[in-house]
Design a protein around this motif. Sequence first.
Motif, short mmCIF file in Angstrom:
data_model
loop_
_atom_site.label_atom_id
_atom_site.label_comp_id
_atom_site.label_asym_id
_atom_site.label_seq_id
_atom_site.Cartn_x
_atom_site.Cartn_y
_atom_site.Cartn_z
N SER A 292 16.20 -21.08 -26.85
CA SER A 292 17.50 -20.49 -26.55
C SER A 292 17.43 -18.97 -26.64
N THR A 293 16.60 -18.44 -27.54
CA THR A 293 16.44 -17.00 -27.63
C THR A 293 15.80 -16.47 -26.35
N ASP A 294 14.77 -17.13 -25.87
CA ASP A 294 14.14 -16.71 -24.62
C ASP A 294 15.14 -16.77 -23.47
N ARG A 295 15.94 -17.80 -23.45
CA ARG A 295 16.97 -17.92 -22.40
C ARG A 295 17.94 -16.75 -22.46
N GLN A 296 18.37 -16.39 -23.67
CA GLN A 296 19.28 -15.27 -23.83
C GLN A 296 18.62 -13.96 -23.40
N LEU A 297 17.37 -13.75 -23.81
CA LEU A 297 16.65 -12.54 -23.42
C LEU A 297 16.52 -12.46 -21.90
N PHE A 298 16.18 -13.59 -21.28
CA PHE A 298 16.04 -13.61 -19.83
C PHE A 298 17.38 -13.30 -19.16
N THR B 133 1.67 -5.62 -15.35
CA THR B 133 1.13 -6.57 -14.36
C THR B 133 1.97 -6.55 -13.08
N ALA B 134 3.28 -6.57 -13.23
CA ALA B 134 4.15 -6.55 -12.06
C ALA B 134 3.97 -5.28 -11.25
N TYR C 193 10.66 -19.06 -19.38
CA TYR C 193 11.44 -17.88 -19.00
C TYR C 193 10.55 -16.68 -18.76
N THR C 194 9.37 -16.66 -19.39
CA THR C 194 8.42 -15.59 -19.13
C THR C 194 7.96 -15.65 -17.68
N THR C 195 7.67 -16.85 -17.19
CA THR C 195 7.26 -17.04 -15.80
C THR C 195 8.38 -16.64 -14.85
N LEU C 196 9.60 -17.07 -15.16
CA LEU C 196 10.75 -16.68 -14.33
C LEU C 196 10.96 -15.17 -14.32
N ALA C 197 10.81 -14.56 -15.49
CA ALA C 197 10.98 -13.11 -15.60
C ALA C 197 9.91 -12.39 -14.77
N GLN C 198 8.68 -12.87 -14.82
CA GLN C 198 7.60 -12.24 -14.04
C GLN C 198 7.90 -12.30 -12.54
N ARG C 199 8.35 -13.46 -12.08
CA ARG C 199 8.68 -13.59 -10.65
C ARG C 199 9.82 -12.66 -10.25
N GLN C 200 10.85 -12.64 -11.07
CA GLN C 200 12.00 -11.80 -10.78
C GLN C 200 11.60 -10.32 -10.82
#
Length: 108
Positions: free
Chosen positions: A29-35, A102-103, A63-70
């Motif tokens: 849930s913390t990762d979700r909130q950060l994302f 990386t991005a 969420y790390t993977t989603l964040a990288q894509r975004q």
Amino acid sequence: PPRSTLFPYTTLFRSPSAVPYESTIDVKSTDRQLFDQGVEHATNNRWLPMVREFCQLSPGSTYTTLAQRQLENWVKLYKEDIEIAQKTFTQEEGGECSMISTALANNN
């Protein structure tokens, strides 16, 4: 007032002696909130707060993977702004965020 009349009120305002707050936080849930907060910051062109949020994500989180894509999509549109935010973040925190690096490197 006499002490006996204050007793019921003093017990109302005592903090519970429970487990510390950090140990009860669900990492997912913390990762979700950060994302979600990072996306909100980026949507409003607040790149430094977005960098801070995304760099706090747990490695290996979905969420790390989603964040990288975004982030890769945003870098295509706002590369200079994100570079400035990364530079500021690095100066403030004393270290780099590999996700941002990386991005930016993938966009060259």
